[in-house]
Structures are given as C-alpha cells and as structure tokens.
Design a protein around this motif. Structure first.
Motif, short mmCIF file in Angstrom:
data_model
loop_
_atom_site.label_atom_id
_atom_site.label_comp_id
_atom_site.label_asym_id
_atom_site.label_seq_id
_atom_site.Cartn_x
_atom_site.Cartn_y
_atom_site.Cartn_z
N ILE A 82 -11.74 4.42 8.88
CA ILE A 82 -10.52 4.92 8.27
C ILE A 82 -9.75 3.81 7.55
CG2 ILE A 82 -9.08 4.59 10.32
CD1 ILE A 82 -7.75 7.29 9.65
N THR A 83 -9.92 2.58 8.06
CA THR A 83 -9.18 1.46 7.45
C THR A 83 -9.72 1.08 6.08
OG1 THR A 83 -10.58 -0.08 8.66
CG2 THR A 83 -8.49 0.49 9.67
N THR A 84 -10.94 1.49 5.75
CA THR A 84 -11.50 1.16 4.43
C THR A 84 -11.59 2.39 3.53
OG1 THR A 84 -13.79 1.52 5.16
CG2 THR A 84 -12.87 -0.70 5.44
N PHE A 85 -11.02 3.52 3.96
CA PHE A 85 -11.08 4.76 3.18
C PHE A 85 -10.38 4.60 1.83
CE2 PHE A 85 -9.42 8.86 1.88
CZ PHE A 85 -10.50 9.70 2.07
N PRO A 86 -10.93 5.11 0.74
CA PRO A 86 -12.25 5.72 0.63
C PRO A 86 -13.31 4.66 0.35
CG PRO A 86 -11.09 5.99 -1.43
CD PRO A 86 -10.16 5.24 -0.52
N GLY A 141 -7.23 5.17 -4.12
CA GLY A 141 -6.82 5.10 -2.72
C GLY A 141 -6.18 3.79 -2.34
N GLU A 142 -5.36 3.24 -3.22
CA GLU A 142 -4.73 1.95 -2.96
C GLU A 142 -3.65 2.08 -1.90
OE1 GLU A 142 -4.52 -2.24 -4.05
OE2 GLU A 142 -5.94 -0.63 -3.72
N ALA A 143 -3.75 1.31 -0.84
CA ALA A 143 -2.77 1.32 0.24
C ALA A 143 -1.84 0.12 0.08
CB ALA A 143 -3.47 1.28 1.58
N THR A 144 -0.64 0.38 -0.38
CA THR A 144 0.28 -0.73 -0.66
C THR A 144 0.77 -1.42 0.60
OG1 THR A 144 2.14 0.81 -0.73
CG2 THR A 144 1.03 0.33 -2.81
N ALA A 145 0.61 -0.74 1.73
CA ALA A 145 1.13 -1.33 2.98
C ALA A 145 0.39 -2.60 3.37
CB ALA A 145 1.02 -0.31 4.10
N ARG A 146 -0.78 -2.84 2.82
CA ARG A 146 -1.56 -4.02 3.20
C ARG A 146 -1.07 -5.29 2.53
NH1 ARG A 146 -7.30 -3.62 -0.08
NH2 ARG A 146 -7.66 -5.58 1.03
N LEU A 204 -1.98 6.00 1.54
CA LEU A 204 -2.53 6.44 0.26
C LEU A 204 -1.43 6.91 -0.71
CD1 LEU A 204 -5.71 8.37 1.44
CD2 LEU A 204 -5.59 6.10 0.41
N LEU A 205 -0.34 7.43 -0.15
CA LEU A 205 0.78 7.86 -0.99
C LEU A 205 1.68 6.71 -1.41
CD1 LEU A 205 1.77 11.20 0.84
CD2 LEU A 205 0.59 10.95 -1.36
N GLY A 206 1.37 5.53 -0.86
CA GLY A 206 2.12 4.35 -1.26
C GLY A 206 3.41 4.16 -0.52
N PHE A 207 3.54 4.72 0.67
CA PHE A 207 4.76 4.52 1.49
C PHE A 207 4.54 3.33 2.40
CE2 PHE A 207 5.16 8.99 0.31
CZ PHE A 207 6.49 9.05 -0.05
N PRO A 208 5.60 2.51 2.58
CA PRO A 208 6.88 2.59 1.85
C PRO A 208 6.70 2.20 0.38
CG PRO A 208 6.81 0.61 3.18
CD PRO A 208 5.56 1.39 3.51
N ARG A 209 7.53 2.75 -0.47
CA ARG A 209 7.38 2.50 -1.89
C ARG A 209 7.62 1.04 -2.22
NH1 ARG A 209 4.75 6.72 -4.18
NH2 ARG A 209 5.78 8.72 -3.72
N GLU A 210 6.74 0.52 -3.09
CA GLU A 210 6.95 -0.85 -3.56
C GLU A 210 7.97 -0.89 -4.67
OE1 GLU A 210 3.12 -2.32 -4.73
OE2 GLU A 210 2.84 -3.31 -2.83
N LYS A 211 8.75 -1.95 -4.69
CA LYS A 211 9.68 -2.14 -5.82
C LYS A 211 8.91 -2.70 -6.98
CE LYS A 211 13.70 -3.04 -2.85
NZ LYS A 211 14.74 -4.02 -2.50
#
Length: 483
Positions: free
Chosen positions: A94-98, A443-448, A475-482
């Motif tokens: 799940i950590t590398t999805f997709p 599927g970019e995860a901004t939290a990383r 995947l939705l990009g939360f929390p939103r990046e500035k």
C-alpha cells in the motif's frame, strides 16, 4: 604461455563473451541444453567406457546413476527454461501504490564448477546445466582422479556447445589453484570438507559466493517392524550399488536395536551373496576403489584391531584389482577412525541402541549429514525423524532415490554443504534474484515530502500501518501543499 596465464586468458575470453550478451538470450541457453542432450545420446557408449576406465563401473550402474540422470536434468531444464526465465510477479504494498513488483532472475556472470571423481560425469554436467540455463559463462574443472572422464569432457564439450562461453580446464592441484586465484561470480564445488574449506577461503578474497556440495556420515535407521526382505535390498543397493560405497549419499552407518541386529545382519549376508556372489571380488557388478591411495586409506581403517574384530561379513581385499568386498561390522568403537570420519567406501558399521527412538539422539550428537534414511512402518517415528533430524535431505523406506526428483533441492547443511541444486534449484543457484518495483507518475502522495508536519506524520503512519483511509488522503494530496 604459463599455466596461470592460460587460465587468465580463459577467464578473460569468457568475461568478454558474457559482457557481449551471448549467454543471455533464451535461444542461446536452449541451444546449449539441446547440445548436451545430443552429446549424451550420441556418445553414451564413450561416456560408459570412460566411467568403466575410471571406476570399473558396471554399465547398468553408469546408465542408471549418471547417464540417464544427466539426460533427464538437461531435458527437464530445456522444457522448463522459459517458465524459469519469466519474472515472478509479487504483490505491491500500500505504501508504494500504485505500482507493480517483480523478481527478475539474472545470470551471475562467469562461474566455476569444480566436480568430483565418484560420479565424474553426472556431478560435472548437472551443475553446468544450471549455469547454462541461468545464462552464465562457465568453466568446468573435472576431477583429475577420474582422468578418462575428464579427457572425454575436454574432447566432447567443444563439439556440442559454444566454446566461447563454456570451457573445460583439465589438471590437478596447480590448475585448480590457478583457477581459484581468479575472480568468479560464483564457485560450485563438489567434494570433501577439507577442500571445501580451501575453496571457501579462496572465494572469500573476492567476496565470491559459493555452493559447496560436501559429504558426511549419512545414517540409516532400520526399525524392527519393516518388511526386511525389501528394506535390506534397498539398503544394500544404496550402499554397495552406489560406486561400492564411494558416494556422498550412500549410508555411512546403520542404527538398529540390539535385539534386531542379528536378524538384520543375517538378511544382509543373504542379499549380498545374491547380489555379488560368494566371491564378490570377482563380481563384474561391483565397482573398484578409484585408486591405490583410496584403497590404502580404506584398508587402513579395518586393519585397526578394534575394528577388524567387529567384522561379521566380508573384509576381503584385492590390491591388484583395487577391489574391496562389501563389509558389515557391528558395534565398532565410536572413537575409531572408521566411526569418526566419512568412510566413502564399502564398509557398513551397524550401531546398536536399546530403543529405536534413541537413534535420533545418536544422529544429533554428530555433524549434520548430507542425507538421512529411515526404514519403519511407524508414523510417529517417521514424524519424529522428519521433525528432529537436521540433514541436507532425507528419505523414508529407501536410499538415495530422493536425488532423482527434480522438484526437490539437493544440498547439504552445516558441515555437509552450503546451497542446493537440481531442477529449478540449479537455475536459482546460478541466478541473482533482482527486485524490481515499477511506478508511474500518477498517485503522488505529497505527505512524503518536506516540510514535515503533524498532519503529514499522521497520514504516513496510517500508510505504514496499512490504512486505506490514509492512502486516499495521501492520493488526494492532504494536507494541501502551499504553492
């Protein structure tokens, strides 16, 4: 050119061939395997003659134990090659999805196979089959103790396989030493533990991985509840029908109860006389000892008075023919050379215990064997044997036949060896299992990414713990990046 320079030239040629990619295509690998099958089919008589010259091996034994097994290994590898070469797809996390994940088998490169003299054809060609199927360039160093088979390999292999990628180097200790001085991508050695340590020491200088197929004192437990007529025939052919005991998987000693030992000995005498006659030294069905050095090593073992007085059958020798009769002994002192080192010959000591269950403790008090055997009808004893006896492999109610199943690995454990081969295990032995993870740009995860915040940490913790909700947030990009 000096020998060391010749060896260097051989290795450089093979490395150049491997670097050029000659050995990688499935077509090349299959062509070499087909060449080996043709060689075995077309030159069977020559192979049998060489084995006869080296060991006085009966033609039936040569075919059953070497030629047929070598052909079967080649045809099995040829049949399964494409499946073996396919990447193994594995689940993505799940950590590398997709993403998708797979394990790719790639050849190690340039490998060295050093083979043994007791089965000089099979133990040479079998690991070479694995090296070829895996896409490697390979040097085969046959045993100089079996010179006829070694010379046959040097003559035949260049006629049937690609000599720019598969070579034979003949010779003794100097040639082997020169080979071991080179850097290899893997060394496969079959032989005894003393030389195995030399091979491993040489390999360590270059951090070269090794597979060591060694020997050991293989035990055979014989319970009193067996079908004795069948059990004794199987035990006898597994001991004396395997090169007259000169086999790493031949039973080295038998364990049975004190009360059952006389009956077992009596049955062994009947079967051995049926197999080899009243004068076994004249039997055409009994292999000779390989050379005078090994003949004297073996005769020295039974010249010890503490050993000779324990002989209950056999013991005859003929130095001119290099033959030693099948020999059965009972309760030889455990501190004698016969009982402390691997016999590798036609002597079968019988160790007696009070209860058959005591045999497991006896085996476990010694080094781990390459093979362990049990003859019994008791399911409980069988389960205890399988669960509690550490061994490279084991067989219940027969001897040696486990090596004929290509779906089983063959190899030792502890002092009896490192690594395994046969069938797919040979392919794996000479392959590197490369981990491959493939992702796209979605599927970019901004939290990383930094800057790290408490909210991002919660999402990442959720991802690591397998939270589907955290994945959706990432995947939705939360929390939103500035931006």
């Amino acid at each position: 050119m000096a020998m060391a320079e010749e060896v260097v030239a051989v290795v450089e040629e093979l490395r150049a061939s491997f670097k050029a990619g000659r050995t990688r295509p499935a077509g090349w690998r299959a062509a070499q395997l087909r060449g080996l099958v043709r060689m075995i089919e077309e030159r069977e008589e020559d192979i049998s003659d060489a084995l006869r010259a080296d060991l006085a091996k009966p033609r039936m034994e040569s075919y059953l134990h070497e030629i047929s097994l070598a052909k079967a290994a080649s045809t099995f590898a040829l049949k399964e090659l494409k499946n073996w070469m396919k990447p193994d797809k594995v689940p993505a996390s799940i950590t590398t999805f997709p993403s998708s994940a797979q394990i790719v088998s790639e050849p190690l490169g340039c490998v060295l196979v050093i083979s043994a003299w007791n089965y000089p054809f099979l133990l040479s060609i079998d690991p070479v089959i694995g090296a070829i199927a895996s896409g490697n360039a390979v040097v085969l160093k046959p045993s100089e103790i079996a010179p006829a088979t070694s010379a046959l390999f040097a003559k035949l292999l260049p006629e049937y396989v690609d000599n720019s990628c598969i070579k034979v180097v003949e010779g003794g200790v100097p040639e082997t030493t020169a080979l071991l001085d080179q850097k290899w991508d893997k060394i496969f050695y079959t032989g005894n533990g003393s030389v195995g340590r030399i091979v491993m020491t040489a390999a360590a200088k270059h951090l070269t991985p090794v597979a060591l197929e060694l020997g050991g004192k293989c035990p055979a437990i014989v319970d009193s509840d067996v079908d004795l007529r069948i059990a004794v025939k199987r035990l006898a052919v597994g001991k004396w029908g395997c090169n007259n005991g000169q086999a790493c998987i031949a039973p080295d000693y038998v364990i049975t109860t004190k009360s059952f030992a006389p009956e077992l000995v009596a049955s062994l005498k009947i079967v051995l006389e049926r197999f080899y006659g009243q004068d076994p030294l004249q039997s055409e069905d009994l292999s000779r000892i390989v050379n005078s050095n090994h003949f004297h090593r073996l005769t020295n073992l039974i010249e010890d008075k503490k050993v000779s007085e324990k002989i209950v059958y056999g013991g005859q020798t003929d130095e001119k023919q290099l033959k030693i009769a099948p020999t059965v002994l009972v309760d030889v002192p455990l501190d004698t050379a016969l009982m402390t080192g691997e016999i590798f010959g036609p002597f079968l000591p019988i160790v007696t215990v009070e209860k058959i269950e005591d045999s497991i403790e006896f085996i476990n008090s010694r080094t781990k064997p390459l093979a362990a055997y049990l003859f019994t009808k008791k399911k409980k004893l069988q389960d205890e044997f399988v669960s509690n006896v550490p061994a490279g492999g084991m067989l219940v109610n027969d001897v040696a036949l486990h090596v004929a199943n290509p779906h089983l690995p063959f190899g030792g454990v502890g002092d009896s060896g490192i690594g395994s081969y046969h069938g797919k295990f040979s392919f794996d032995c000479f392959s590197h299992k490369k981990a491959v993870l493939i992702r796209g740009f979605g599927g970019e995860a901004t939290a990383r990414y930094p800057p790290y915040t408490t909210e991002k940490q919660k999402i990442l913790r959720g991802l690591i713990n397998g939270s589907f909700f955290a994945l959706i947030l990432a995947l939705l990009g939360f929390p939103r990046e500035k931006r």
